[in-house]
Design an enzyme around this catalytic site. Structure first.
Site, short mmCIF file in Angstrom:
data_model
loop_
_atom_site.label_atom_id
_atom_site.label_comp_id
_atom_site.label_asym_id
_atom_site.label_seq_id
_atom_site.Cartn_x
_atom_site.Cartn_y
_atom_site.Cartn_z
N TYR A 1 11.99 6.04 7.37
CA TYR A 1 11.71 5.26 8.25
C TYR A 1 12.74 5.62 9.43
CZ TYR A 1 9.88 1.72 11.65
OH TYR A 1 9.50 0.99 12.74
N ASP B 1 7.80 8.39 9.02
CA ASP B 1 7.69 8.11 10.46
C ASP B 1 8.94 8.31 10.87
OD1 ASP B 1 7.79 7.13 13.33
OD2 ASP B 1 7.24 5.05 12.73
#
Length: 385
Positions: free
Chosen positions: A208, A248
């Site tokens: 992330y 992400d």
């Protein structure tokens, strides 16, 4: 070396009375030619003001609702197949796993029953170290309800949680294939942003990447510290064995990876030149150098920054170079209805794994539980072991 990699998929991917502030209008004394406030009884004045404020509140509420994207709670998942003959890795920013599990449990159960991922890589779990054990117990019970006792026992859980603040960041790998070793990297030791799992044939890196902030207040940290450390880490792993990097990654690499790019270039996190150029150092790009004019004029396109060939391959872009690949739509301003989306979620792989790729799929029908949708990588069964 020097060879251009273009992947070919083998599986099909798929909206009174009163002034503007709600105050009562002043009455006019026409005979004197000037405005005069007529005093009323306090009870009437309160009643009138209350009615007008109620209308104003209702109007404001309606405006807020109209400007927000409607979040669905029912999803048509019939097209999702388990692909048991392949290795399946799912990457998903869940925007809070507790919310996903408690508010969308039926949809999540239906999704997992159909998808049946071998590895589920989750980002932005928002679970602290103190809550990790209790949340894992909930997940284990949930998995038993989805797959049954025997099958659910095969899944292992590997958490990395933020120690800087509660309800922030966090990554989780749920794997049916037990890794040789699990490391949480040396890229960021406080914010819980990476889980690195080593398997016999490859590393899986669930990440992330930090957001640069709406005011770009973390842009320098992101581009000068995080990106360089992450690149060094991936390149070091790649020298040992092949790498599958997913998550992400908080960057829209190409102009086509974000809607209305002219309004967002160098103004929005994830679409600043330096972020995009750093990503291009890993996956390559168009091979064109950015000119001084392009750097000074924000409305000029950059294309896909990076050398013609990178050390790694952006799977979706290689498979579908001309297709829209959005994976994120915000909940505000009817972003989903207007298709004001971003491609922020990726699978990036070593070139050694290119022959193992079967397809990359966006689960576009599963927007709502999170503002991101799941991204799926299909590989040949022997890719990891």
């Amino acid at each position: 070396r020097g060879k251009t990699f273009h992947l070919q998929p083998t599986v099909n991917a798929m909206a009174s009375t009163g002034d503007k502030r709600g105050r009562p209008k002043k009455e006019e004394d026409v005979s004197h030619g000037k405005h005069k406030v007529v005093k009323k009884k306090k009870t009437n004045q309160r009643s009138s003001s209350s009615k007008d404020n109620s209308k104003s509140d209702a109007k404001n509420k309606a405006t807020r609702q109209a400007s927000s994207s409607v979040r669905p709670f029912d999803f048509n998942l019939d097209d999702i197949k388990p692909h048991k003959e392949m290795l399946k890795i799912v990457s998903w920013n869940v925007n809070g796993i507790k919310s996903l599990l408690h508010k969308h449990s039926d949809s999540l159960k239906s999704y997992l029953e159909r998808e049946m991922p071998d590895l589920l890589c989750l980002q932005e779990t928002k679970i602290s170290f103190e809550k990790r054990e209790s949340m894992q117990e909930e997940l284990e019970e949930f998995y038993r309800g989805v797959f049954g006792e025997k099958e659910a026992s095969r899944y292992k859980y590997y958490w990395n949680c933020s120690s800087t603040k509660k309800g922030y960041s966090g990554t989780l790998l749920i794997s049916k294939i037990e890794p040789i070793n699990v490391d949480f990297g040396d890229v960021d030791s406080k914010e819980g942003r990476a889980v690195i799992a080593e398997f016999p044939n490859a590393f899986v890196v669930n990440t992330y990447v930090p957001n640069s902030g709406m005011k770009l207040d973390r842009l320098s940290y992101r581009t000068e510290e995080w990106d360089s450390k992450m690149r060094e880490k991936l390149e070091a792993l790649n020298k040992e064995k092949a790498v599958i990097w997913c998550g992400d990654l908080n960057v829209a690499h190409s102009d086509t990876d974000v809607a209305n790019w002219k309004k967002k270039r160098n103004k929005c996190p994830g679409f600043c030149d330096k972020e995009r150029e750093n990503f291009g150092l890993l996956v390559g790009g168009d091979g064109n150098e950015i000119t001084d004019l392009q750097r000074t004029k924000r409305t000029l396109p950059l294309g896909r920054p990076g050398a013609k060939e990178g050390k790694f391959v952006d799977v979706w872009k290689s498979l579908y170079p001309e297709e829209e690949g959005f994976t994120f739509w915000g909940y505000r301003m009817n972003s989903r209805g207007k298709n004001n989306g971003w491609r922020l979620d990726y699978f990036v792989i070593s070139k050694d794994i290119v022959p193992k790729v079967v397809d990359c799929l966006r689960r576009n029908q599963l927007w709502g539980p999170s503002d991101h949708i799941p991204l799926v990588l299909l590989l040949k069964k022997d890719t990891l072991t």
